[in-house]
Design a protein around this motif. Structure first.
Motif, PDB file in Angstrom:
ATOM      1  N   ALA A 240       0.834  -1.210   0.000  1.00  0.00           N
ATOM      2  CA  ALA A 240       0.000   0.000   0.000  1.00  0.00           C
ATOM      3  C   ALA A 240       0.865   1.255   0.000  1.00  0.00           C
ATOM      4  O   ALA A 240       0.576   2.231  -0.704  1.00  0.00           O
ATOM      5  CB  ALA A 240      -0.929  -0.018   1.210  1.00  0.00           C
ATOM      6  N   LEU A 241       1.930   1.230   0.781  1.00  0.00           N
ATOM      7  CA  LEU A 241       2.831   2.380   0.836  1.00  0.00           C
ATOM      8  C   LEU A 241       3.491   2.628  -0.518  1.00  0.00           C
ATOM      9  O   LEU A 241       3.670   3.777  -0.940  1.00  0.00           O
ATOM     10  CB  LEU A 241       3.888   2.143   1.910  1.00  0.00           C
ATOM     11  N   ALA A 242       3.810   1.551  -1.234  1.00  0.00           N
ATOM     12  CA  ALA A 242       4.423   1.687  -2.560  1.00  0.00           C
ATOM     13  C   ALA A 242       3.453   2.318  -3.553  1.00  0.00           C
ATOM     14  O   ALA A 242       3.841   3.165  -4.370  1.00  0.00           O
ATOM     15  CB  ALA A 242       4.882   0.312  -3.057  1.00  0.00           C
ATOM     16  N   TYR A 243       2.172   1.921  -3.500  1.00  0.00           N
ATOM     17  CA  TYR A 243       1.164   2.544  -4.364  1.00  0.00           C
ATOM     18  C   TYR A 243       1.125   4.053  -4.142  1.00  0.00           C
ATOM     19  O   TYR A 243       1.060   4.842  -5.104  1.00  0.00           O
ATOM     20  CB  TYR A 243      -0.226   1.964  -4.072  1.00  0.00           C
ATOM     21  N   ALA A 244       1.137   4.464  -2.873  1.00  0.00           N
ATOM     22  CA  ALA A 244       1.007   5.885  -2.563  1.00  0.00           C
ATOM     23  C   ALA A 244       2.248   6.675  -2.965  1.00  0.00           C
ATOM     24  O   ALA A 244       2.144   7.807  -3.441  1.00  0.00           O
ATOM     25  CB  ALA A 244       0.747   6.057  -1.064  1.00  0.00           C
ATOM     26  N   ALA A 245       3.424   6.086  -2.795  1.00  0.00           N
ATOM     27  CA  ALA A 245       4.667   6.833  -2.983  1.00  0.00           C
ATOM     28  C   ALA A 245       5.114   6.919  -4.435  1.00  0.00           C
ATOM     29  O   ALA A 245       5.611   7.956  -4.876  1.00  0.00           O
ATOM     30  CB  ALA A 245       5.774   6.209  -2.129  1.00  0.00           C
TER      31      ALA A 245
END
Length: 394
Positions: free
Chosen positions: A79-84
């Motif tokens: 999820a963090l990778a999607y956002a960043a």
């Protein structure tokens, strides 16, 4: 039992961030429907490859809780990778990690449930699982829709990352000694080994399991792309309100599931499994027809009641029918993996197929095609699927 309730609740919160909000987010990043479908299909292919190994891992695991915890942490990182970094390569890797982790989470939850309550109470427990999952989905959709509207669609994935923490805390409330490991794997005490009963080959040759897996493949082929495709359509028609409308489209069916899933487990014992499967497929087919013919984005929210009916049926019926077929073999979670593989095939093909048809022939034609596939699944259940309820098997 309460620890499992809240783990399922918060896990549903986490998984909601990877639903149709992906389509909304990537659409705002100027991705085409084919690109979005391709990324979603990457996850589907990984799910296809990983389902049976995932089930086998749970059957071999000494601690289903540990495997579940590692999977949840992996999903948070995705999820963090999607956002960043919303570029194709990073999103593809994140989709891969999310799909791989999900391959073990479904069997782990079912195994923990079976290990806690045993086969006689599993129907009611699965209904309770579905209720807390739907409540989690509904709450998360409302929260994420609000964040998406007030801040940005990117914030949905940051919220998803934060929700990993309460999910892990809830999981820690389940004690290892409370889960019967042998029962969680679908084993039964035997005075002497029975090779035929515990053989993997005998399990995969069971006609009801193969027919059910084929029907679930058709279910996912019809259902997998329906909401993401509709999310793209809503974003195009009403971009300002897209996240709010998509949130409503998630909340409505989840409310239906929360209200009805425990009764689905009870009705499965009274009516048998087949009538409920037919109801689920009929609702999916009708939903596809309505999506093809209704153009008001606000009316589409009402149509999502049908999604709630389908979700309530299959959230209980899939693990319950697998338990009917596989309990006693010691390979309950592997059997879940077989059905999960069928799910992966349908889901991976659905998004690309529907995305291609939508880009070239329009969304109405795509929805009509998905409805036709749902009717094929209904026919397969009606004409070929035997009853699997213990004491009522045909």
């Amino acid at each position: 039992m309460r620890g499992l309730d809240w783990f399922i609740f918060f896990l549903a919160d986490v998984q909601t961030g990877f639903g149709p909000f992906i389509a909304v987010y990537l659409t705002t990043q100027k991705w085409t429907q084919v690109e979005i479908g391709s990324v979603l299909s990457i996850g589907g292919v990984v799910a296809l490859i990983g389902q049976m190994p995932g089930g086998a891992i749970i059957d071999a695991a000494k601690s289903e809780r540990l495997v579940a915890a590692l999977a949840v942490i992996t999903i948070g990182c995705a999820a963090l990778a999607y956002a960043a970094w919303p570029v194709f390569a990073v999103v593809a890797v994140a989709a891969t990690l999310h799909a791989a982790a999900s391959c073990v989470l479904g069997p782990a939850i079912a195994a923990i449930s079976l290990g806690l309550v045993g086969p006689l109470a599993i129907g009611e427990r699965l209904g309770r699982n579905a209720r807390f999952a739907s409540l989690g989905n509904g709450v998360a959709a409302a929260v994420m829709g609000t964040f998406g509207y007030l801040l940005s669609s990117r914030s949905v994935f940051l919220v998803t990352f934060v929700l990993v923490i309460p999910a892990l805390l809830a999981l820690s409330r389940i004690r290892e000694r409370e889960v019967d490991v042998a029962r969680a794997h679908g084993e039964v005490p035997r005075t002497a080994p029975e090779a035929k009963s515990t053989s993997v080959l005998a399990l995969v040759r069971q006609r009801p399991l193969l027919i059910f897996a084929a029907s679930i493949m058709l279910l996912q082929l019809a259902n997998g792309a329906m909401l993401p495709l509709m999310a793209g359509v809503v974003t195009t028609r009403s971009s300002k309100w897209a996240t709010v409308l998509i949130a409503a489209c998630i909340i409505v069916p989840q409310a239906i599931v929360a209200l009805t899933s425990p009764s689905v487990g009870r009705k499965a014992q009274q009516w048998g499994r087949r009538p409920l499967l037919l109801i689920g497929f009929a609702a999916l087919a009708l939903r596809g027809v309505m999506f093809a013919s209704v153009h008001d984005p606000y009316v589409l929210v009402v149509v999502q009641v049908l999604d709630g009916i389908t979700a309530a049926v299959f959230s209980v019926m899939i693990p319950l029918i697998v338990a009917d077929i596989a309990f006693g073999s010691g390979h309950f979670n592997l059997a879940q993996g077989i059905v999960g593989t069928a799910t992966g095939i349908g889901a991976s093909l659905s998004t690309v197929l529907a995305g291609y048809i939508s880009d070239h022939l329009g969304s109405s034609v795509a929805f009509a095609g998905l409805a036709t596939i749902a009717l094929a699944g209904l026919a397969l259940i009606f004409f070929a699927m035997p009853e699997t309820t213990p004491g009522k098997r045909s």
